[in-house]
Design an enzyme around this catalytic site. Structure first.
Site, mmCIF file in Angstrom:
data_model
loop_
_atom_site.group_PDB
_atom_site.id
_atom_site.type_symbol
_atom_site.label_atom_id
_atom_site.label_comp_id
_atom_site.label_asym_id
_atom_site.label_seq_id
_atom_site.Cartn_x
_atom_site.Cartn_y
_atom_site.Cartn_z
ATOM 1 N N ASP A 1 -2.527 -8.606 11.398
ATOM 2 C CA ASP A 1 -3.874 -9.017 10.985
ATOM 3 C C ASP A 1 -4.391 -10.236 11.747
ATOM 4 O O ASP A 1 -5.583 -10.534 11.700
ATOM 5 C CB ASP A 1 -3.885 -9.314 9.482
ATOM 6 N N SER B 1 0.832 -1.220 0.000
ATOM 7 C CA SER B 1 0.000 0.000 0.000
ATOM 8 C C SER B 1 0.859 1.260 0.000
ATOM 9 O O SER B 1 0.546 2.235 -0.698
ATOM 10 C CB SER B 1 -0.965 0.008 1.192
ATOM 11 N N ARG C 1 2.699 -4.985 16.694
ATOM 12 C CA ARG C 1 1.301 -4.532 16.569
ATOM 13 C C ARG C 1 0.355 -5.646 17.025
ATOM 14 O O ARG C 1 -0.730 -5.386 17.545
ATOM 15 C CB ARG C 1 1.011 -4.124 15.122
ATOM 16 N N HIS D 1 -1.933 -8.883 1.824
ATOM 17 C CA HIS D 1 -1.634 -7.631 2.541
ATOM 18 C C HIS D 1 -2.806 -7.354 3.488
ATOM 19 O O HIS D 1 -3.159 -8.219 4.295
ATOM 20 C CB HIS D 1 -1.392 -6.548 1.483
ATOM 21 N N HIS E 1 5.544 -12.801 7.356
ATOM 22 C CA HIS E 1 5.768 -11.403 6.958
ATOM 23 C C HIS E 1 6.960 -11.333 6.014
ATOM 24 O O HIS E 1 7.900 -12.120 6.146
ATOM 25 C CB HIS E 1 6.012 -10.502 8.182
HETATM 26 N N1 CMX Z 1 0.991 -19.821 5.437
HETATM 27 C C1 CMX Z 1 1.415 -20.690 4.487
HETATM 28 N N2 CMX Z 1 2.493 -20.483 3.717
HETATM 29 C C2 CMX Z 1 3.191 -19.366 3.934
HETATM 30 C C3 CMX Z 1 2.842 -18.425 4.916
HETATM 31 C C4 CMX Z 1 1.679 -18.695 5.681
HETATM 32 N N3 CMX Z 1 1.229 -17.837 6.604
HETATM 33 N N4 CMX Z 1 3.733 -17.420 4.894
HETATM 34 C C5 CMX Z 1 4.620 -17.705 3.927
HETATM 35 N N5 CMX Z 1 4.288 -18.874 3.328
HETATM 36 C C6 CMX Z 1 4.942 -19.521 2.199
HETATM 37 C C7 CMX Z 1 4.930 -18.600 0.985
HETATM 38 O O1 CMX Z 1 3.668 -18.650 0.321
HETATM 39 C C8 CMX Z 1 6.098 -19.150 0.184
HETATM 40 O O2 CMX Z 1 5.653 -20.326 -0.435
HETATM 41 P P1 CMX Z 1 6.234 -20.775 -1.888
HETATM 42 O O3 CMX Z 1 7.727 -20.879 -1.723
HETATM 43 O O4 CMX Z 1 5.544 -22.074 -2.138
HETATM 44 O O5 CMX Z 1 5.831 -19.690 -2.846
HETATM 45 C C9 CMX Z 1 7.096 -19.534 1.273
HETATM 46 O O6 CMX Z 1 6.314 -19.712 2.480
HETATM 47 C C10 CMX Z 1 8.157 -18.492 1.545
HETATM 48 O O7 CMX Z 1 7.514 -17.269 1.837
HETATM 49 P P2 CMX Z 1 8.206 -16.170 2.731
HETATM 50 O O8 CMX Z 1 9.450 -15.726 2.036
HETATM 51 O O9 CMX Z 1 8.309 -16.653 4.134
HETATM 52 O O10 CMX Z 1 7.096 -15.030 2.747
HETATM 53 P P3 CMX Z 1 6.822 -13.905 1.650
HETATM 54 O O11 CMX Z 1 7.709 -12.757 1.953
HETATM 55 O O12 CMX Z 1 6.863 -14.437 0.270
HETATM 56 O O13 CMX Z 1 5.316 -13.525 1.968
HETATM 57 C C11 CMX Z 1 3.452 -12.942 3.282
HETATM 58 C C12 CMX Z 1 4.959 -12.759 3.098
HETATM 59 C C13 CMX Z 1 2.971 -12.010 4.382
HETATM 60 C C14 CMX Z 1 2.726 -12.570 1.989
HETATM 61 C C15 CMX Z 1 3.186 -14.426 3.669
HETATM 62 O O14 CMX Z 1 3.792 -14.714 4.894
HETATM 63 C C16 CMX Z 1 1.713 -14.775 3.722
HETATM 64 O O15 CMX Z 1 1.134 -15.090 2.677
HETATM 65 N N6 CMX Z 1 1.077 -14.723 4.950
HETATM 66 C C17 CMX Z 1 -0.344 -14.954 5.071
HETATM 67 C C18 CMX Z 1 -1.128 -13.732 4.616
HETATM 68 C C19 CMX Z 1 -0.985 -12.597 5.612
HETATM 69 O O16 CMX Z 1 -1.148 -12.759 6.812
HETATM 70 N N7 CMX Z 1 -0.706 -11.372 5.088
HETATM 71 C C20 CMX Z 1 -0.670 -10.152 5.910
HETATM 72 C C21 CMX Z 1 0.738 -9.563 6.085
HETATM 73 C C22 CMX Z 1 0.672 -8.281 6.895
HETATM 74 C C23 CMX Z 1 0.027 -7.162 6.108
HETATM 75 O O17 CMX Z 1 0.610 -6.725 5.101
HETATM 76 O O18 CMX Z 1 -1.104 -6.746 6.438
#
Ligand code: CMX
Length: 438
Positions: A372, A240, A326, A270, A317
């Site tokens: 979140d 964002s 938070r 996000h 994250h």
């Molecule tokens: N559940 C399952 N798998 C997850 C995960 C979770 N909570 N968090 C990361 N992973 C997976 C990724 O999808 C990725 O999988 P692939 O290698 O198969 O593509 C792998 O673990 C490595 O990811 P990462 O480097 O640890 O995390 P990223 O930086 O790529 O992604 C985030 C960060 C937040 C998008 C991810 O942790 C996620 O999808 N979390 C769940 C959604 C969420 O809570 N988002 C809110 C974040 C805060 C905000 O911005 O508001």
């Protein structure tokens, strides 16, 4: 010129000159190098922009102008009910200085004065199907307010680039002032039969927002102040903030830029994760026939989610590598105000169970909860149960951070953003070159 605007100019304009000199004298210094993996994986860890308002440390969490959340909880002015006023953190992000009570009150008064939303914005919202997602309505309403942009009008007249910050200041203040009214209107038209509640100018920004949503109890007002304070900013690279900054770098005004940022916040990875967390917890409860799940039940459900190739919302994250401060701030609020709440107990159990399972996958870099994972449960406790609306609350708060940052961009004269991009064939050629020289 009002006191806040003068203060902003006195802080930002000398820094703009300082940065020019800094680039001239030290612009050649190399900051680091980056890898092919970083280029393919969302540029994580690559320094690519300057954001003055906040800095995220992977271990410590967010610092707003150098202050951590626990520090700010002590230092920022508070409303009744003990929680900090979001007006205070706005003042801090804008000026770099901690506000006095009077400073926060001045922001409150200025926002109340500027809060009139033009009628055509409500008319536009009323023309949308009721089932339109609240974030779509929110982004469209922000865009509809673009008719009011002081910056766009000044640019059309031919403003000197040194003065860009001035109409931008007006847009930023007006836009933030109006967001609670717009968000409350969306909530009431979507979920409360279109029965709207007039603002109460005697209330502070957060309390007035709770009031217009239809929640007049002190607990919800306190929660709203907390919520609107902790979601404001998370340095410049999150979707964002970056989208707002990127679109703004083309000199698109505050309304165009914020609407773009909100479209990014509406993504489930996000800000939309806050609604997904609640949906996921409800699905878990349905799965176990509405009985209170045990830790074993929760562990099985997390494993099932992962096996289905889905993410566990609220965990992980892109930058943080520990529990989000938070999340902790909200957990402490829950421990004080709703320790016996059933959903809070499930959230606590998730905290005990999920990280170990995520760690065991061996690929998730941060197994800990983010902001979140907690917010929905607090809102449900006070009766705001319509979880599709939650990202709008996040957006009202996030506007404070991304718009103050955009204002700094204009005052500092940051140029249009235009990173380079390459093809995979180009990458392969670099790999061959690297092999040849190895
Ligand atoms: N559940 C399952 N798998 C997850 C995960 C979770 N909570 N968090 C990361 N992973 C997976 C990724 O999808 C990725 O999988 P692939 O290698 O198969 O593509 C792998 O673990 C490595 O990811 P990462 O480097 O640890 O995390 P990223 O930086 O790529 O992604 C985030 C960060 C937040 C998008 C991810 O942790 C996620 O999808 N979390 C769940 C959604 C969420 O809570 N988002 C809110 C974040 C805060 C905000 O911005 O508001």
């Amino acid at each position: 010129m009002d006191r806040l605007k003068e203060k902003f100019a006195a802080k930002a304009l000398p820094l703009a000159d300082e940065i020019k000199t800094l680039i001239k004298e030290h612009g050649h210094i190399v900051l680091g190098s980056y890898t092919i993996e970083q280029v393919y994986h969302g540029m994580k860890g690559m320094i690519g922009m300057v954001t003055e308002t906040s800095k995220l440390d992977s271990e410590e969490g967010i610092r707003f102008r150098g202050y951590s959340i626990p520090e700010l909880r002590q230092k920022l002015p508070r409303g009744s009910g003990g929680e900090n006023l979001p007006e205070g953190i706005f003042y801090l992000l804008l000026t770099g200085d901690l506000p006095t009570e009077e400073d926060a009150r001045e922001v409150s008064n200025a926002w109340a004065r500027r809060s009139h939303v033009p009628k055509h914005v409500f008319d536009m919202l009323d023309s949308l199907p009721k089932g339109t997602h609240p974030m779509t309505q929110f982004s469209l309403a922000i865009l509809a307010m673009q008719t009011e942009s002081n910056f766009a009008a000044a640019y059309r007249k031919g403003i000197n680039k040194k003065q860009y910050w001035d109409p931008m200041f007006e847009d930023v203040m007006n836009c933030i002032a109006r967001l609670p009214r717009i968000a409350a209107y969306i909530y009431r038209r979507t979920y409360k039969g279109g029965v709207h509640i007039e603002p109460d100018p005697k209330l502070d920004w957060g309390a007035n927002f709770a009031h217009m949503l239809g929640f007049d109890d002190d607990g919800m007002k306190a929660l709203m102040r907390l919520y609107l304070t902790i979601h404001v900013d998370h340095e410049g690279g999150n979707v964002s903030a970056h989208a707002t900054h990127l679109v703004g770098s083309a000199l698109s005004d505050a309304y165009y830029s914020l609407s773009a940022g909100m479209n990014g916040l509406a993504g489930p990875l996000h800000g939309l994760a806050n609604q997904e967390v609640v949906r996921w917890i409800y699905d878990l409860r349905t799965h176990y026939g509405e009985k209170m799940p045990t830790k074993e039940d929760i562990a099985d459900y997390v494993k099932k989610t992962l096996a289905e190739g889905r993410v566990v919302p609220g965990y992980g994250h892109a930058v943080l590598r520990k529990t989000d401060p938070r999340y902790i701030a909200q957990m402490e609020f829950a421990q004080t105000h709703l320790a016996d709440d059933e959903l809070f107990k499930i959230v606590q159990m998730l905290y005990e169970v999920v990280p170990e399972i995520l760690k065991s996958t061996g690929k998730i870099k941060n197994p800990w909860p983010n902001v979140d994972a907690h917010s929905g449960v607090l809102l449900i406790h006070y009766g705001l149960t319509e979880y599709d609306f939650y990202t709008v609350l996040f957006g009202v708060s996030r506007a404070i951070g991304v718009l103050t940052s955009l204002l700094w961009d204009r005052a500092l004269g940051h140029p249009i953003e235009r990173p380079g991009s390459v093809t995979t064939d180009w990458m392969k050629a670099q790999i061959e070159k690297a092999k040849a020289t190895a």
